[in-house]
Design a protein around this motif. Structure first.
Motif, short mmCIF file in Angstrom:
data_model
loop_
_atom_site.label_atom_id
_atom_site.label_comp_id
_atom_site.label_asym_id
_atom_site.label_seq_id
_atom_site.Cartn_x
_atom_site.Cartn_y
_atom_site.Cartn_z
N LEU A 48 8.91 55.70 45.94
CA LEU A 48 8.81 57.16 45.87
C LEU A 48 9.40 57.78 47.13
O LEU A 48 8.99 57.44 48.23
CB LEU A 48 7.34 57.57 45.74
CG LEU A 48 7.11 59.08 45.68
CD1 LEU A 48 7.41 59.61 44.28
CD2 LEU A 48 5.68 59.42 46.09
N THR A 49 10.36 58.68 46.97
CA THR A 49 10.95 59.39 48.11
C THR A 49 10.26 60.73 48.27
O THR A 49 10.22 61.52 47.32
CB THR A 49 12.46 59.60 47.89
OG1 THR A 49 13.09 58.33 47.78
CG2 THR A 49 13.07 60.36 49.05
N CYS A 50 9.71 60.99 49.45
CA CYS A 50 8.97 62.24 49.67
C CYS A 50 9.76 63.30 50.43
O CYS A 50 9.27 64.40 50.64
CB CYS A 50 7.66 61.95 50.39
SG CYS A 50 6.57 60.93 49.40
N CYS A 51 10.96 62.95 50.88
CA CYS A 51 11.81 63.98 51.50
C CYS A 51 12.81 64.45 50.44
O CYS A 51 12.83 63.94 49.33
CB CYS A 51 12.50 63.40 52.74
SG CYS A 51 13.60 62.02 52.41
N PRO A 52 13.66 65.42 50.76
CA PRO A 52 14.69 65.80 49.80
C PRO A 52 15.72 64.68 49.67
O PRO A 52 15.61 63.65 50.34
CB PRO A 52 15.35 67.03 50.44
CG PRO A 52 14.49 67.44 51.57
CD PRO A 52 13.72 66.22 52.00
N GLY B 16 10.90 57.36 42.19
CA GLY B 16 10.35 58.70 42.06
C GLY B 16 10.85 59.63 43.15
O GLY B 16 11.12 59.20 44.27
N PHE B 17 11.00 60.91 42.78
CA PHE B 17 11.33 61.97 43.74
C PHE B 17 10.37 63.12 43.48
O PHE B 17 9.72 63.17 42.45
CB PHE B 17 12.79 62.42 43.56
CG PHE B 17 13.77 61.35 43.95
CD1 PHE B 17 14.27 61.27 45.24
CD2 PHE B 17 14.17 60.38 43.03
CE1 PHE B 17 15.14 60.25 45.61
CE2 PHE B 17 15.05 59.37 43.39
CZ PHE B 17 15.53 59.30 44.68
N LYS C 112 17.62 47.67 34.65
CA LYS C 112 17.66 49.13 34.56
C LYS C 112 16.69 49.74 35.57
O LYS C 112 15.54 49.31 35.66
CB LYS C 112 17.19 49.57 33.17
CG LYS C 112 18.24 49.58 32.10
CD LYS C 112 17.61 50.18 30.85
CE LYS C 112 18.58 50.18 29.69
NZ LYS C 112 17.91 50.70 28.46
N VAL C 113 17.12 50.76 36.26
CA VAL C 113 16.25 51.48 37.18
C VAL C 113 16.07 52.90 36.64
O VAL C 113 17.05 53.61 36.40
CB VAL C 113 16.86 51.55 38.59
CG1 VAL C 113 15.87 52.16 39.56
CG2 VAL C 113 17.33 50.19 39.06
N HIS C 114 14.82 53.28 36.43
CA HIS C 114 14.54 54.62 35.92
C HIS C 114 14.28 55.57 37.08
O HIS C 114 13.61 55.20 38.05
CB HIS C 114 13.33 54.58 34.99
CG HIS C 114 13.59 53.79 33.74
ND1 HIS C 114 13.95 54.37 32.55
CD2 HIS C 114 13.58 52.45 33.52
CE1 HIS C 114 14.14 53.43 31.63
NE2 HIS C 114 13.91 52.25 32.20
N VAL C 115 14.81 56.77 36.98
CA VAL C 115 14.66 57.77 38.04
C VAL C 115 13.89 58.96 37.46
O VAL C 115 14.29 59.51 36.42
CB VAL C 115 16.03 58.22 38.56
CG1 VAL C 115 15.88 59.31 39.62
CG2 VAL C 115 16.80 57.03 39.12
N ARG C 116 12.80 59.33 38.10
CA ARG C 116 11.94 60.40 37.60
C ARG C 116 11.46 61.29 38.74
O ARG C 116 11.45 60.86 39.90
CB ARG C 116 10.68 59.80 36.93
CG ARG C 116 10.90 59.28 35.55
CD ARG C 116 11.20 60.42 34.58
NE ARG C 116 11.47 59.93 33.25
CZ ARG C 116 12.63 59.42 32.85
NH1 ARG C 116 13.64 59.31 33.69
NH2 ARG C 116 12.80 59.00 31.61
N SER C 117 11.07 62.51 38.41
CA SER C 117 10.47 63.33 39.46
C SER C 117 8.97 63.51 39.19
O SER C 117 8.54 63.61 38.04
CB SER C 117 11.16 64.69 39.54
OG SER C 117 10.89 65.47 38.41
N TYR C 118 8.21 63.52 40.28
CA TYR C 118 6.76 63.64 40.24
C TYR C 118 6.36 64.74 41.23
O TYR C 118 6.17 64.47 42.41
CB TYR C 118 6.09 62.31 40.60
CG TYR C 118 6.50 61.19 39.68
CD1 TYR C 118 5.94 61.10 38.40
CD2 TYR C 118 7.45 60.25 40.05
CE1 TYR C 118 6.32 60.10 37.52
CE2 TYR C 118 7.84 59.25 39.18
CZ TYR C 118 7.28 59.18 37.91
OH TYR C 118 7.67 58.19 37.04
N VAL D 264 0.17 59.23 36.65
CA VAL D 264 1.41 59.34 35.87
C VAL D 264 2.45 58.34 36.38
O VAL D 264 3.14 57.66 35.59
CB VAL D 264 1.96 60.78 35.91
CG1 VAL D 264 3.32 60.87 35.23
CG2 VAL D 264 0.99 61.74 35.25
N GLN D 265 2.55 58.22 37.69
CA GLN D 265 3.50 57.25 38.25
C GLN D 265 3.14 55.83 37.81
O GLN D 265 4.00 55.04 37.42
CB GLN D 265 3.46 57.29 39.79
CG GLN D 265 4.01 58.58 40.37
CD GLN D 265 3.83 58.61 41.89
OE1 GLN D 265 4.26 57.71 42.59
NE2 GLN D 265 3.19 59.66 42.38
#
Lengths: 482, 482
Positions: free
Chosen positions: A176-180, A209-210, A244-250, A466-467
């Protein structure tokens, strides 16, 4: 071995060696840790972080004092804490040179592109960053149960996912990335080999996650520019090994009940504690990304254009110190103090101090300042999310108008109620301050209502659940929940 | 009235008042003007530009001295030159504050994001920029024939297309951007209202040209982020008034014959004129975007790692001064001089000066330096195209290796023969220098062959003709040539 392992640079507790040889502790700072701690303390999990202080190193080394302490370790609940110790120079170069000075400023568009350069010395620091990531990955590999899950948090641990995957292909990995996240052109300021290593490192995860869709889209664009096979629509990247790498926002929100409990711990405010008249309040770490200087400039421009407001409005700048060991941060603090003095000298009167600079490390008291604000200013240059914006609208008792940088992740969640501004535009901020102070009560109430609803839509417990659920789905070769 | 009108901030001739009261003239500087002048002098067209010098203002005002001069105006050929005079402060604020200090650095990612801010003063400068654009638009409207064509050149004239369209909906309008274009996040540093005005201004054109696909794609992304209806595949944007704007790239190349004629004007090189031993050569304006300092750092790192090359290799830094009236540029020059001294002090011997800094304004002599280079360094931070890279490979007589920034537009055209580097990575540059100096003759010859072919693939005359033909097609509601 435990079902869930969480790793973050900073842990939920920070230990200090007391003069008497004993160990004291305090809460770890930062939005991520604050959000995770209450969620994880109820779970049988392992939380791995870096020993950052001398006290941390004693605990990390399992010294007697630490063992003693661990029996009475407060508020970790069921979560087992593990502190990794590093050779000091290695950790410092990784943390200061790579994480703070380069990756942090890169993702916030605050690199000094006129002078920065990547030389051999930087590559030596990068080797330290790699080493720290390797140690984290090894610790996670050792702690994770068969087919368990590992959550790796933020840009400090961007290389760890691929390292962990090589050691433990059986575990599910979330990063999970917590910066922009910057777009491909700006991200491309990094040396090509190191940028490639960073992306490949993150793509060792199953799920990335972003905090908002915007950062996730920028990450996908960076991967595409680097030659990866990217499905932007579905948010899927094919890693080099084919997985496969899934990219999602949380988008992280606030737990309203917990926040109120915390707010009640603050002493009753003294009259005029934060300034006289109507209050413009900001609460931030003393940090260049938080954009305190331009906030002051905007306030000065507002005073310049609205002499009738002199004596009627006060700007309370509530800050706690951040990374005080870095020269950039020392300079920034000095500049803020200087600008506050200038404004007070220019506009102040014997009975009115236009700006109050309040340096504290006291969350409940900061919440009190938010509670009594008439206008809240949250204008970061860029920001992964910014939880202050969400906390402020929940504790505020005056239907304050929230002036919010459109470059904060929070702007995506709060746009229906906030007054969005460009954080570089001090003229716009001055206008927004005037507009906010003149806004009719009805509109303020309506906006506040919308803001409160949005701020609580994804409290930490649900956000984490959710994550977790998405990671489980991805591991079963399903897509995350849409 | 004439069939074609071209407008650019800088004209093909620059006039100077001589002490005797007469007028002298010299060629206008810059890649765009150099490319356009030979093409336009054979056409019956009107070329409109700003009076920048005192001499220009005399000519622009149509004073007697100017009338006298205009009879003998050299090398304008059939093109009629028109100089617009502005109130000095208005022009200076437009040119210095908006065009040079803001738009130029914005598109090159060289804004100081820690300190810049947009205040009321900047908005007053923007009003000057708007005024200059309005004057250009009015002059073009007055000069264009019925259903004629107008070419508006570069970021100085970004607002003029929409202004011209309102006055003269009958004419075909092309706007060509000669600098890079930043992605939406970085472009979004501009105040929202001004960024919106800029995009809407450009979208007054029928056809928008960029020097490479990369900049065109970034522009499309900026329009999409601003809410325009964008077809990225076809490169079409729907402007606010409903008309279609086509976006295309026109990668400018070099006219080999003209270049050779120019090169022959240089005096025969004296032995060791540019330094002893094998030569690493760069030729640039003294400009922060050209990245001379990091070039020097890379050369120093190369010397550090390759002591055997001491005395054997010399770096010739050939520059001409640029915007000497701006403090940033004065500082940059001082830094370059200082760094050269440091390197020479650190590595030099009585018989060997590692770096030769040669400040000149003599294109033929600069071409001589390119001709005798063993390695050419062209490492701009960002660059719309960079014609030096293309000229250098054409005049070079030693199958020099071209080390080229991947952020230069020229990298898209020359990638099959050049050694691409990240301009911020001085360690990579040091390695590239070593690799280039060690490259076998066969590979150098093969790369040079590919470079020469690529550099001449779109000489100015053809480049201009393609733009013209595309504009004509677009005006007939057809798509430009694919």
């Amino acid at each position: 071995m435990s079902g869930l392992v969480v790793a973050s640079n900073r842990g939920p507790l920070q230990f200090a060696l007391r003069p008497d040889g004993g160990l004291g502790w305090s809460r770890g700072a930062g939005g991520l840790v604050s959000a995770l701690a209450p969620v994880l303390k109820g779970r049988a999990c392992t939380w791995i972080s870096a020993a950052m202080t001398d006290g941390d190193r004693v605990v990390g080394a399992g010294a007697p004092a630490a063992t003693q302490l661990s029996r009475s370790q407060p508020r970790l609940g069921r979560a087992r804490l593990r502190l990794l110790t590093f050779e000091r120079a290695t950790y410092d170069r990784s943390y200061q040179e790579v994480a703070n000075r380069t990756l942090w400023f890169l993702q916030h568009h605050l690199l000094d592109t006129r002078t920065l350069s990547f030389d051999e010395r930087f590559r030596a620091s990068w080797a330290c960053y790699r080493e720290v990531n390797r140690t984290f990955a090894a610790a996670c590999a050792g702690a994770a149960a068969d087919d368990g899950s590992v959550h790796l948090e933020d840009y400090h641990l961007a290389l760890a996912p691929a390292m962990l995957r090589r050691r433990r292909p059986d575990v599910g990995i979330l990063h999970l990335t917590c910066c922009p996240w910057a777009g491909p052109d700006y991200f491309g300021i990094l040396p090509d080999d190191l940028a490639g290593e960073l992306l490949a490192g993150m793509l060792g995860a199953d799920l990335l996650g972003f905090l908002t869709d915007r950062w996730a889209r920028n990450f996908l664009a960076c991967c595409e520019a680097a030659g990866y096979d990217v499905d932007r629509e579905c948010g899927v990247i094919r890693a080099e090994d084919g997985h496969k790498v899934h990219v999602r926002s949380y988008p992280l929100g606030v737990d309203q009940q917990a926040l109120w409990r915390l707010a009640q711990r603050a002493p009753t405010p003294r009259g005029g504690e934060f300034g006289q008249g109507r209050l413009v309040v900001r609460v931030d770490r003393m940090e260049p990304t938080k954009n305190i200087l331009r906030g002051l400039d905007g306030f000065a421009a507002f005073l310049e254009r609205h002499p009738r407001c002199h004596g009627e409005v006060t700007h309370a700048v509530v800050t706690n110190l951040s990374r005080p060991e870095m020269a950039e941060y020392q300079r920034y603090r000095a500049e803020v103090e200087h600008r506050v003095e200038e404004i007070n000298h220019c506009f102040g009167t014997p009975s009115w101090t236009p700006v109050r600079l309040i340096v504290l490390d006291d969350h409940p008291r900061a919440l009190r300042a938010m509670a009594v604000a008439d206008v809240l200013v949250v204008n970061p240059v860029w920001d992964g999310m910014n939880l202050v914006a969400k906390e402020a609208v929940l504790v505020n008792q005056r239907d304050a108008v929230l002036i919010l940088s459109r470059n904060a992740g929070a702007a995506d969640d709060l746009r229906s109620g906030a007054w969005l501004v460009n954080p570089f535009d001090t003229a716009e901020l001055a206008e927004a301050l005037a507009g906010a102070l003149a806004m009719p009560a009805g509109e303020r109430a309506e906006r506040s209502r919308r803001l409160r609803t949005a701020a609580t839509s994804m409290p930490p417990r649900r956000w984490f659940a959710v994550q977790n659920a998405d990671l489980a789905r991805v591991r079963r070769s399903l897509s995350p929940e849409p």
